[in-house]
Design a protein around this motif. Structure first.
Motif, PDB file in Angstrom:
ATOM      1  N   VAL A 109      -5.364  -1.468  -6.559  1.00 23.29           N
ATOM      2  CA  VAL A 109      -5.229   0.289  -6.984  1.00 23.29           C
ATOM      3  C   VAL A 109      -3.542   0.517  -6.910  1.00 23.29           C
ATOM      4  N   ALA A 110      -3.115   1.519  -7.100  1.00 24.86           N
ATOM      5  CA  ALA A 110      -1.715   1.496  -7.088  1.00 24.86           C
ATOM      6  C   ALA A 110      -1.240   3.416  -6.928  1.00 24.86           C
ATOM      7  N   THR A 111      -0.700   4.215  -6.757  1.00 20.09           N
ATOM      8  CA  THR A 111      -0.257   5.474  -6.347  1.00 20.09           C
ATOM      9  C   THR A 111       0.203   5.787  -7.701  1.00 20.09           C
ATOM     10  N   ASP A 112       0.735   5.202  -8.026  1.00 26.91           N
ATOM     11  CA  ASP A 112       2.030   5.215  -9.480  1.00 26.91           C
ATOM     12  C   ASP A 112       2.012   3.995 -10.456  1.00 26.91           C
ATOM     13  N   ARG A 113       0.779   4.155 -11.288  1.00 31.80           N
ATOM     14  CA  ARG A 113       0.380   2.819 -11.863  1.00 31.80           C
ATOM     15  C   ARG A 113       1.903   2.450 -13.119  1.00 31.80           C
ATOM     16  N   ARG A 114       2.116   3.315 -13.512  1.00 26.72           N
ATOM     17  CA  ARG A 114       3.507   2.674 -14.633  1.00 26.72           C
ATOM     18  C   ARG A 114       4.450   2.644 -13.595  1.00 26.72           C
ATOM     19  N   ALA A 115       4.917   2.479 -12.773  1.00 20.85           N
ATOM     20  CA  ALA A 115       6.431   2.377 -11.737  1.00 20.85           C
ATOM     21  C   ALA A 115       5.764   0.600 -11.342  1.00 20.85           C
ATOM     22  N   ALA A 116       4.600   0.431 -10.723  1.00 25.11           N
ATOM     23  CA  ALA A 116       3.801  -1.090 -10.096  1.00 25.11           C
ATOM     24  C   ALA A 116       4.165  -2.038 -12.048  1.00 25.11           C
ATOM     25  N   LEU A 117       3.931  -1.252 -12.901  1.00 24.31           N
ATOM     26  CA  LEU A 117       4.146  -2.552 -14.501  1.00 24.31           C
ATOM     27  C   LEU A 117       5.360  -2.676 -14.838  1.00 24.31           C
ATOM     28  N   ALA A 118       6.097  -1.254 -14.238  1.00 13.68           N
ATOM     29  CA  ALA A 118       7.266  -1.439 -14.036  1.00 13.68           C
ATOM     30  C   ALA A 118       8.068  -2.978 -12.940  1.00 13.68           C
ATOM     31  N   LEU A 119       7.478  -2.586 -12.504  1.00 10.07           N
ATOM     32  CA  LEU A 119       7.720  -3.603 -11.128  1.00 10.07           C
ATOM     33  C   LEU A 119       7.896  -4.937 -11.756  1.00 10.07           C
ATOM     34  N   ALA A 120       6.280  -4.785 -12.558  1.00  8.40           N
ATOM     35  CA  ALA A 120       6.053  -5.901 -12.787  1.00  8.40           C
ATOM     36  C   ALA A 120       6.853  -6.396 -13.754  1.00  8.40           C
ATOM     37  N   ASP A 121       7.447  -5.979 -14.796  1.00  3.86           N
ATOM     38  CA  ASP A 121       8.207  -6.041 -15.881  1.00  3.86           C
ATOM     39  C   ASP A 121       9.299  -6.532 -15.595  1.00  3.86           C
ATOM     40  N   GLU A 122      10.138  -6.236 -14.450  1.00  2.89           N
ATOM     41  CA  GLU A 122      11.248  -6.969 -13.851  1.00  2.89           C
ATOM     42  C   GLU A 122      11.220  -7.665 -13.199  1.00  2.89           C
ATOM     43  N   LEU A 123      10.039  -8.322 -12.816  1.00  6.28           N
ATOM     44  CA  LEU A 123       9.837  -8.966 -11.356  1.00  6.28           C
ATOM     45  C   LEU A 123       9.039 -10.078 -11.332  1.00  6.28           C
ATOM     46  N   VAL A 157       0.748  -0.590  -3.773  1.00  3.79           N
ATOM     47  CA  VAL A 157       0.123  -0.801  -4.506  1.00  3.79           C
ATOM     48  C   VAL A 157      -0.464  -1.999  -3.164  1.00  3.79           C
ATOM     49  N   ALA A 158      -2.379  -2.010  -3.260  1.00  2.38           N
ATOM     50  CA  ALA A 158      -2.492  -2.594  -2.921  1.00  2.38           C
ATOM     51  C   ALA A 158      -4.127  -3.668  -3.325  1.00  2.38           C
ATOM     52  N   ALA A 159      -4.518  -4.407  -3.091  1.00  2.00           N
ATOM     53  CA  ALA A 159      -5.573  -5.815  -3.576  1.00  2.00           C
ATOM     54  C   ALA A 159      -6.177  -5.455  -2.679  1.00  2.00           C
ATOM     55  N   LEU A 160      -7.922  -5.991  -2.847  1.00  2.00           N
ATOM     56  CA  LEU A 160      -8.503  -7.115  -2.563  1.00  2.00           C
ATOM     57  C   LEU A 160      -8.546  -8.317  -2.949  1.00  2.00           C
ATOM     58  N   ALA A 161      -8.081  -9.491  -1.605  1.00  2.00           N
ATOM     59  CA  ALA A 161      -8.924 -10.712  -3.362  1.00  2.00           C
ATOM     60  C   ALA A 161     -10.107 -11.727  -2.202  1.00  2.00           C
ATOM     61  N   VAL A 162     -10.762 -12.709  -2.895  1.00  2.00           N
ATOM     62  CA  VAL A 162     -11.587 -13.236  -2.662  1.00  2.00           C
ATOM     63  C   VAL A 162     -10.954 -14.257  -1.715  1.00  2.00           C
TER      64      VAL A 162
END
Length: 250
Positions: free
Chosen positions: A39-53, A85-90
């Motif tokens: 999950v993310a509070t701002d999906r667009r910002a999180a994906l922009a961070l992914a584009d960059e990093l 941003v946060a997630a759950l992983a196995v």
């Protein structure tokens, strides 16, 4: 009405590993973590961070991330991360990690933290271990190396190496080098690839049980009257010495 992502989160939270922040999620994905909800509070910002990093995992993140209201996000995590941003992983299977730790011959050492106390220090060591490509990190004692605070400090890099808790009498095989001020100067030694490198707790040093199993006591260079190094610093210095003396590929 309950948000579907929040509902999935509550259903999985007790059995999964919390990935707290964009960088923890990024690293976990890079090293093959199974992530059922993110999950993310701002999906667009999180994906922009992914584009960059992290363009290598951008498409995976785009498929995973669900935008949730800030109040929902804050209800899911114990301490909000600046990236929101946060997630759950196995969690990796213990049996697979134990097989990796026990496999011989090894091309990189195993790190042992003997009865560590500080969760942040343990996470920093796991992050270092991943960077140097070690076989794994083992803790003895009561600290859970998969505690959420340890995973946060390790930036999700638990998935890049084998991380487990074991009693001293079940440590992986190999020559055991333990760090101790009374040991031989590390600069006079070559650390083998199959070494087990042990570091005592921040307060009490090596336990009597581990000391009794030690093959070599090793000391880091230190100016007189300086009492100690931070645990992660000691591990970094030792791994750097190993890497330069063996020319091990990372």
């Amino acid at each position: 009405m309950t948000d579907p992502a929040a509902a999935a989160w509550h259903r999985l939270a007790d059995t999964c590993v919390l990935l707290d922040g964009f960088h923890a999620l990024k690293h976990a994905l890079r090293f093959g973590a199974e992530v059922p909800v993110a999950v993310a509070t701002d999906r667009r910002a999180a994906l922009a961070l992914a584009d960059e990093l992290a363009p290598d995992v951008r498409d995976t993140l785009a498929a995973l991330l669900t935008e949730v209201p800030e109040d929902t996000y804050r209800s899911l995590v114990p301490r909000p991360h600046p990236t929101a941003v946060a997630a759950l992983a196995v969690r990796p299977a213990r049996e697979a990690n134990l097989q990796q730790l026990a496999h011989t011959p090894r091309s990189a050492p195993v790190i042992v933290l003997d009865n560590p106390r500080n969760l942040g220090n343990a996470g920093a060591v796991i992050r270092l271990a991943a960077g140097f490509g070690v076989t794994g990190v083992v803790t003895t004692g009561t600290l859970d190396p998969w505690h959420p605070t340890v995973v946060r400090a390790g930036a999700g890099l638990h998935y890049a190496t084998a991380v487990e808790r074991l009693p001293v009498d079940e440590l992986p095989s190999g020559p055991l080098f333990a760090l101790d001020p009374e040991g031989d100067d590390i600069r006079s030694l070559k650390l083998p690839d199959d070494a087990v490198l042990a570091f005592g707790s921040e307060r009490n040093g090596l336990s009597a049980e581990l000391r009794a199993r030690t093959d070599h006591l090793v000391a880091l260079p230190m100016r007189p009257q300086v009492s100690s190094y931070n645990l992660a610093t000691s591990v970094a210095m030792t791994l750097y010495h190993w890497s330069t003396s063996t020319a091990a590929p990372l």
